[in-house]
Scaffold this motif. Structure first.
Motif, PDB file in Angstrom:
ATOM      1  N   GLY A   1      -2.663   4.280  -3.207  1.00  0.00           N
ATOM      2  CA  GLY A   1      -2.343   3.314  -4.254  1.00  0.00           C
ATOM      3  C   GLY A   1      -2.034   1.956  -3.667  1.00  0.00           C
ATOM      4  N   VAL A   2      -2.097   0.933  -4.519  1.00  0.00           N
ATOM      5  CA  VAL A   2      -1.825  -0.428  -4.059  1.00  0.00           C
ATOM      6  C   VAL A   2      -1.281  -1.257  -5.218  1.00  0.00           C
ATOM      7  CG1 VAL A   2      -4.191  -1.206  -4.562  1.00  0.00           C
ATOM      8  CG2 VAL A   2      -2.803  -2.467  -2.899  1.00  0.00           C
ATOM      9  N   ALA A   3      -0.407  -2.191  -4.886  1.00  0.00           N
ATOM     10  CA  ALA A   3       0.083  -3.184  -5.851  1.00  0.00           C
ATOM     11  C   ALA A   3       0.015  -4.551  -5.197  1.00  0.00           C
ATOM     12  CB  ALA A   3       1.512  -2.877  -6.272  1.00  0.00           C
ATOM     13  N   GLN A   4      -0.437  -5.548  -5.973  1.00  0.00           N
ATOM     14  CA  GLN A   4      -0.409  -6.936  -5.520  1.00  0.00           C
ATOM     15  C   GLN A   4       0.227  -7.774  -6.617  1.00  0.00           C
ATOM     16  OE1 GLN A   4      -4.646  -7.685  -3.975  1.00  0.00           O
ATOM     17  NE2 GLN A   4      -3.334  -8.413  -2.311  1.00  0.00           N
ATOM     18  N   SER A   5       1.262  -8.521  -6.258  1.00  0.00           N
ATOM     19  CA  SER A   5       1.946  -9.378  -7.217  1.00  0.00           C
ATOM     20  C   SER A   5       2.120 -10.764  -6.632  1.00  0.00           C
ATOM     21  CB  SER A   5       3.308  -8.790  -7.609  1.00  0.00           C
ATOM     22  OG  SER A   5       4.144  -8.642  -6.471  1.00  0.00           O
TER      23      SER A   5
ATOM     24  N   GLY B   1       3.654 -12.437 -11.609  1.00  0.00           N
ATOM     25  CA  GLY B   1       2.541 -11.739 -12.224  1.00  0.00           C
ATOM     26  C   GLY B   1       2.086 -10.565 -11.383  1.00  0.00           C
ATOM     27  N   LEU B   2       1.671  -9.496 -12.039  1.00  0.00           N
ATOM     28  CA  LEU B   2       1.120  -8.322 -11.365  1.00  0.00           C
ATOM     29  C   LEU B   2      -0.392  -8.436 -11.361  1.00  0.00           C
ATOM     30  CD1 LEU B   2       1.852  -5.585 -10.052  1.00  0.00           C
ATOM     31  CD2 LEU B   2       1.492  -4.541 -12.307  1.00  0.00           C
ATOM     32  N   SER B   3      -0.953  -8.744 -10.208  1.00  0.00           N
ATOM     33  CA  SER B   3      -2.394  -8.957 -10.102  1.00  0.00           C
ATOM     34  C   SER B   3      -3.183  -7.660 -10.031  1.00  0.00           C
ATOM     35  CB  SER B   3      -2.704  -9.807  -8.858  1.00  0.00           C
ATOM     36  OG  SER B   3      -2.136 -11.083  -8.986  1.00  0.00           O
ATOM     37  N   LEU B   4      -2.580  -6.622  -9.454  1.00  0.00           N
ATOM     38  CA  LEU B   4      -3.305  -5.365  -9.268  1.00  0.00           C
ATOM     39  C   LEU B   4      -2.291  -4.241  -9.106  1.00  0.00           C
ATOM     40  CD1 LEU B   4      -6.076  -3.915  -8.688  1.00  0.00           C
ATOM     41  CD2 LEU B   4      -5.633  -4.344  -6.266  1.00  0.00           C
ATOM     42  N   LEU B   5      -2.533  -3.135  -9.801  1.00  0.00           N
ATOM     43  CA  LEU B   5      -1.773  -1.904  -9.588  1.00  0.00           C
ATOM     44  C   LEU B   5      -2.711  -0.744  -9.868  1.00  0.00           C
ATOM     45  CD1 LEU B   5       0.825  -0.327  -9.013  1.00  0.00           C
ATOM     46  CD2 LEU B   5       1.386  -0.502 -11.445  1.00  0.00           C
ATOM     47  N   VAL B   6      -3.089  -0.015  -8.832  1.00  0.00           N
ATOM     48  CA  VAL B   6      -3.977   1.124  -8.998  1.00  0.00           C
ATOM     49  C   VAL B   6      -3.465   2.293  -8.159  1.00  0.00           C
ATOM     50  CG1 VAL B   6      -6.037  -0.239  -9.515  1.00  0.00           C
ATOM     51  CG2 VAL B   6      -5.539   0.339  -7.154  1.00  0.00           C
ATOM     52  N   VAL B   7      -3.683   3.488  -8.666  1.00  0.00           N
ATOM     53  CA  VAL B   7      -3.346   4.723  -7.971  1.00  0.00           C
ATOM     54  C   VAL B   7      -4.549   5.650  -8.085  1.00  0.00           C
ATOM     55  CG1 VAL B   7      -1.799   6.728  -7.898  1.00  0.00           C
ATOM     56  CG2 VAL B   7      -0.890   4.464  -8.507  1.00  0.00           C
TER      57      VAL B   7
ATOM     58  N   LEU C   1       0.844  -1.192   0.000  1.00  0.00           N
ATOM     59  CA  LEU C   1       0.000   0.000   0.000  1.00  0.00           C
ATOM     60  C   LEU C   1       0.880   1.243   0.000  1.00  0.00           C
ATOM     61  CD1 LEU C   1      -2.886  -0.669   2.561  1.00  0.00           C
ATOM     62  CD2 LEU C   1      -3.178  -0.002   0.177  1.00  0.00           C
ATOM     63  N   ALA C   2       0.459   2.273  -0.726  1.00  0.00           N
ATOM     64  CA  ALA C   2       1.109   3.582  -0.682  1.00  0.00           C
ATOM     65  C   ALA C   2       0.210   4.532   0.090  1.00  0.00           C
ATOM     66  CB  ALA C   2       1.352   4.111  -2.095  1.00  0.00           C
ATOM     67  N   GLU C   3       0.780   5.221   1.065  1.00  0.00           N
ATOM     68  CA  GLU C   3       0.036   6.180   1.887  1.00  0.00           C
ATOM     69  C   GLU C   3       0.690   7.553   1.795  1.00  0.00           C
ATOM     70  OE1 GLU C   3      -1.564   3.071   5.324  1.00  0.00           O
ATOM     71  OE2 GLU C   3       0.230   4.304   5.720  1.00  0.00           O
ATOM     72  N   ASP C   4      -0.141   8.593   1.795  1.00  0.00           N
ATOM     73  CA  ASP C   4       0.410   9.950   1.763  1.00  0.00           C
ATOM     74  C   ASP C   4       0.807  10.390   3.174  1.00  0.00           C
ATOM     75  OD1 ASP C   4      -1.955  10.648   3.079  1.00  0.00           O
ATOM     76  OD2 ASP C   4      -2.873  11.544   1.302  1.00  0.00           O
ATOM     77  N   GLU C   5       1.208  11.641   3.292  1.00  0.00           N
ATOM     78  CA  GLU C   5       1.715  12.136   4.572  1.00  0.00           C
ATOM     79  C   GLU C   5       0.693  12.075   5.693  1.00  0.00           C
ATOM     80  OE1 GLU C   5       1.815  13.622   1.707  1.00  0.00           O
ATOM     81  OE2 GLU C   5       3.929  13.798   1.170  1.00  0.00           O
ATOM     82  N   SER C   6      -0.590  12.109   5.333  1.00  0.00           N
ATOM     83  CA  SER C   6      -1.649  12.052   6.344  1.00  0.00           C
ATOM     84  C   SER C   6      -2.043  10.625   6.710  1.00  0.00           C
ATOM     85  CB  SER C   6      -2.877  12.805   5.844  1.00  0.00           C
ATOM     86  OG  SER C   6      -3.483  12.123   4.749  1.00  0.00           O
ATOM     87  N   GLY C   7      -1.434   9.629   6.053  1.00  0.00           N
ATOM     88  CA  GLY C   7      -1.799   8.239   6.303  1.00  0.00           C
ATOM     89  C   GLY C   7      -2.921   7.736   5.422  1.00  0.00           C
TER      90      GLY C   7
END
Length: 293
Positions: free
Chosen positions: A74-78, A86-92, A64-70
């Motif tokens: 975004g997320v990636a699952q491989s 394999g890259l199952s999910l990548l969204v921002v 998971l990607a979190e900004d400065e406020s938490g």
């Protein structure tokens, strides 16, 4: 920006689901398509189960990607299956795009699969995503998508037997996968068998299997020959309930047999996204799953 592993909790599963819903909703808007209907409780639970399935099988592949406020942005699952990454999910989230979030998530996912010889990604048409995958060394293969209600009067019947599959067919499916993509799907069949109909064919002409969702989308198909692939896809389409809209995604140029079946069934055809491969030739006959690849 902070990257942290996705935890195997209901809270993180819901966070990932909402991120995907926001990103895919924006994708529908960009294409001028109507948004998906709000999911019911059963569909939400199923999506949670899929997210947590990948966290459990590949805990080092989900970030998971979190900004400065938490706030999650975004997320990636491989996943890694017998040396095939394999890259199952990548969204921002739309508001966080163009700020390096997707690149950071993909880098972490690729780092997880750095020991793998082969890689697969099912990509949208988003130029930034395709550019990133190409720069990471993936070959980009355009795809088409077919959709419509099956016209049973036009579709030729299967040329041989295809039956309902079960867990007893795991060895057959893993064998076909190893032949086509270098690695079996292994534990992914636990989820797929629990939630999708399975059609299997196995005789002197070869072996094949096809998962299809109750709502009509072909989830995953693999076969040792075009003849067997045609057989299980035809059987899967004919097995749909009357009036259900069939969908076949991620059809590359190597899968003309699938185009023939879809056109025979009266499905419409349109340009879609891309399937990206690294360290391997495009599997054929094969229709990948966006999540299970």
């Amino acid at each position: 920006m902070l990257l942290r592993p996705v935890r195997d909790t209901p809270e993180d599963a819901e966070t990932v689901r909402l991120l995907a819903a926001a990103a895919f909703g924006d994708s529908h808007a960009l294409k001028g398509e109507p948004p998906e209907a709000p999911p019911d409780a059963e569909r939400i639970a199923r999506r949670h189960e899929k997210i947590r399935h990948f966290v459990r099988t590949d805990p080092a592949g989900s970030w998971l990607a979190e900004d400065e406020s938490g706030q999650a942005v975004g997320v990636a699952q491989s996943v890694i299956r017998e040396g095939t990454w394999g890259l199952s999910l990548l969204v921002v989230l739309p508001g966080a795009q163009g700020k390096g979030v997707g690149t950071a998530l993909l880098s972490r996912a690729l780092e997880y699969g750095r020991g793998c010889l082969r890689g697969i990604i099912c990509s949208s048409r988003h130029p930034a995503a395709v550019r990133t995958y190409r720069r990471a060394g993936f070959e980009v293969h355009p795809t088409i998508r077919m959709r419509g209600v099956v016209d049973r009067t036009r579709l030729d019947p299967p040329d041989g037997p295809a039956v309902e599959g079960s867990a007893r067919d795991r060895d057959l499916m893993d064998s076909v996968d190893r032949r086509l993509r270098g690695g079996a799907h292994g534990p992914d069949h636990d989820y797929l068998l629990a939630h999708h109909r399975l059609v299997v064919a196995d005789d002197l002409a070869g072996s094949a299997y096809c998962y299809v969702r109750e709502r009509g989308r072909v989830e995953l198909l693999a076969a040792t020959s075009r003849r067997m692939a045609t057989r299980v896809l035809t059987s899967a389409l004919l097995g749909l309930a009357e009036g259900v809209t069939a969908e076949i995604w991620d059809i590359t140029a190597e899968q003309q047999w699938a185009v023939d079946v879809g056109l025979g069934a009266g499905l419409d055809l349109e340009a879609a996204g891309f399937v990206c491969y690294r360290g391997m030739r495009p599997p054929a006959p094969y229709i990948p799953s966006g999540a299970f690849l």
